[in-house]
Design a protein around this motif. Structure first.
Motif, PDB file in Angstrom:
ATOM      1  N   SER A  40     -29.679 -23.100 -11.895  1.00  0.00           N
ATOM      2  CA  SER A  40     -30.174 -22.547 -13.153  1.00  0.00           C
ATOM      3  C   SER A  40     -29.128 -21.650 -13.793  1.00  0.00           C
ATOM      4  CB  SER A  40     -31.437 -21.734 -12.889  1.00  0.00           C
ATOM      5  OG  SER A  40     -31.825 -21.030 -14.056  1.00  0.00           O
ATOM      6  N   ARG A  41     -28.988 -21.778 -15.111  1.00  0.00           N
ATOM      7  CA  ARG A  41     -28.094 -20.891 -15.857  1.00  0.00           C
ATOM      8  C   ARG A  41     -28.842 -19.641 -16.314  1.00  0.00           C
ATOM      9  NH1 ARG A  41     -26.421 -24.692 -20.467  1.00  0.00           N
ATOM     10  NH2 ARG A  41     -28.517 -25.434 -20.068  1.00  0.00           N
ATOM     11  N   GLY A  42     -30.128 -19.568 -16.025  1.00  0.00           N
ATOM     12  CA  GLY A  42     -30.875 -18.358 -16.385  1.00  0.00           C
ATOM     13  C   GLY A  42     -32.185 -18.642 -17.105  1.00  0.00           C
ATOM     14  N   ASP A  64     -34.866 -20.180 -13.918  1.00  0.00           N
ATOM     15  CA  ASP A  64     -34.910 -19.127 -12.899  1.00  0.00           C
ATOM     16  C   ASP A  64     -35.718 -17.932 -13.417  1.00  0.00           C
ATOM     17  OD1 ASP A  64     -33.861 -18.248 -10.259  1.00  0.00           O
ATOM     18  OD2 ASP A  64     -32.956 -16.648 -11.442  1.00  0.00           O
ATOM     19  N   TYR A  65     -35.489 -17.582 -14.691  1.00  0.00           N
ATOM     20  CA  TYR A  65     -36.224 -16.462 -15.281  1.00  0.00           C
ATOM     21  C   TYR A  65     -37.715 -16.770 -15.353  1.00  0.00           C
ATOM     22  CZ  TYR A  65     -37.099 -12.304 -17.963  1.00  0.00           C
ATOM     23  OH  TYR A  65     -37.566 -11.067 -18.338  1.00  0.00           O
TER      24      TYR A  65
END
Lengths: 305, 184
Positions: A74-76, A79-80
């Motif tokens: 995940s680049r964010g 995941d967030y």
């Protein structure tokens, strides 16, 4: 102008290993209408915007539903969502956009890979409601990681084939193709490998695809051009090392954007004159340009802006 | 948040802080102990938690990361101070750092279709929340404090004076603004 809708995260449910289903309720009443294949941009508190296909029921005007896989790399975004979003939270989403519309046909074959099932679920429902013959082949790493398997089996029975690649061979697309009538339409949403396999088997005229991420392609070197904004008469120079989107935004002409990699369609502008050089994944036509990635073959590109 | 509660790993609160921090200051030193501190910033969560003992910080243009890389090659000690706008408490993480070009680490740092070429991996030795008194006294997040920025001459003027070259400060300022447009 960016039109956003305020939503409340009504609930989050684990629907498979590493997959959360998010039910979004309009904070100020009914949500905008949508059709199967549509997606929304979800704006996250960490400033990232991510695109998710709507996988609920278009007849439910109070709610949208999306499903999100927790990506290992995940680049964010995912995941967030998986770690920090909680029920009750208010967020902004875009109006639905549809780069993957369900065209009328006499017969459908739907190919879904992993989380690509989200775009396909409403399409399959619509096909069944219309009484159009439709098959779904749904491929995943293991059934535990594949959302909606039970629901699809119980709703559509034998017209659904679940393929667990840990235990079974990948489906023979050639065989599936041979079993289709001449006017059948094929929809494929999944990882790049699956889309490449479908493209090698099905006729481009019958195949509709949607990617999670842009295909790796190479383009001719960038050239500079002038964007002419027809409504204001302003001319904006787009240097070779800057995108049309950035050049317009820096010139004070706000153009909304989402993925910034030619997948979501948020920044598509109408072309009035000139020849766009398309680098997007949504199949923009001559009269459109995805400002984030596409450029211009002609020295001037006149935009309805 | 309790001050001075030092832990040796990334717990759920440290992870939560890093996921919302768009800025950090990074201190390194060379083999002789000559120290250096530099700013890093991007969207909140730009620093990735690889596991509960490991972080990764992307290289971006303008980070002057070469100084840090050179220092880390000689001396792997590194200190990080994370800030979240609006929050008085800060997060401190100390450990050992090294450069990496591991594709799976860089893939997580892709923005706008471009990946950094390098990242700094930090092996966490200490992590702790620092109490907010310094930020309270400094009024750092008070919008009125931003008036202080008006007391300095434009950046182009300072650069022209410090470079001691005969260059139009306005042009220098413009080229700086130009550079600020290309963030990745």
């Amino acid at each position: 102008m960016t039109l956003t809708q305020r939503i409340v995260l009504e609930h989050l449910d684990r629907v498979a290993e590493d997959v959360l289903s998010l039910t979004l309720r309009g904070a100020h009443g009914p949500l905008a209408r949508w059709k199967p294949g549509a997606h929304i941009d979800l704006s996250l508190p960490n400033w990232l915007t991510r695109q998710y296909s709507l996988c609920g029921d278009p007849a439910d005007r109070e709610h949208y539903r999306i499903a999100v896989r927790h990506e290992r790399l995940s680049r964010g975004g995912s995941d967030y969502i998986h770690r920090y979003l909680k029920a009750g939270r208010e967020l902004d989403i875009s109006l639905p956009r549809n780069n993957f519309p369900l065209v009328p046909a006499r017969e459908y074959l739907f190919l879904a890979g992993g989380i690509g099932i989200t775009a396909v679920v409403p399409m399959l429902r619509a096909a069944h409601e219309r009484g159009t013959p439709a098959r779904l082949v749904y491929v995943g790493r293991s059934t535990a990681t594949m959302p909606f398997v039970e629901q699809l089996r119980s709703s559509y029975g034998d017209s659904v084939t679940i393929v667990d690649t840990e235990r079974e061979q990948r489906p023979d697309l050639g065989l599936l193709s041979a079993g289709l009538g001449p006017s059948a339409v094929v929809y494929c949403c999944g990882p790049a490998s699956m889309i490449a396999a479908a493209e090698s088997v099905f006729d481009p005229g019958q195949l509709h695809t949607e990617r999670f991420r842009p295909a790796r392609r190479t383009f001719a070197p960038n050239t500079a051009f002038t964007a002419v904004c027809a409504r204001s008469g302003r001319e904006v120079q787009v240097p070779a090392d800057e995108s049309l989107l950035d050049a317009l935004n820096h010139a004070g002409l706000p153009v909304p954007s989402g993925c910034r990699e030619g997948v979501c369609g948020s920044c598509v502008l109408t072309v009035l004159e000139g020849e766009p050089e398309h680098r997007d994944e949504i199949g923009a036509d001559r009269s459109q340009v995805a400002a984030c990635v596409s450029r211009s073959r002609s020295p001037r590109l006149v935009l309805d802006l | 948040m309790v001050a001075n509660k030092i832990i040796d790993h990334v717990d759920e609160y440290v992870r939560l802080f890093i996921a919302h921090a768009p800025f950090l200051a990074m201190a390194t030193a060379d083999a002789h102990g000559r120290a250096d501190c530099s700013p890093r910033g991007d969207y909140p969560g730009f620093v990735k938690v690889l596991d509960e003992y490991t972080l990764a910080i992307p290289d971006r243009p303008g980070n002057k990361i070469a100084d840090s890389f050179r220092n880390l090659a000689e001396n792997d000690g590194v200190g990080l101070l994370f800030l979240i706008p609006g929050l008085r408490e800060t997060l401190r993480v100390n450990g050992r750092g090294y450069a990496t070009d591991e594709p799976e680490v860089l893939a997580r740092m892709q923005t706008e279709a471009s990946e950094p070429e390098l990242a700094i991996v930090v092996e966490v030795a200490e992590a702790y929340f620092h109490c907010g008194r310094a930020l309270v006294r400094s009024r750092l997040w008070d919008p009125a404090s931003q008036a202080l920025a008006q007391e300095l001459p434009p950046a182009g003027e300072i650069a022209a004076a410090q470079l001691k070259v005969d260059i139009n400060p306005e042009l220098l300022g413009q080229s700086l603004e130009e550079a600020y447009r290309k963030l990745y």
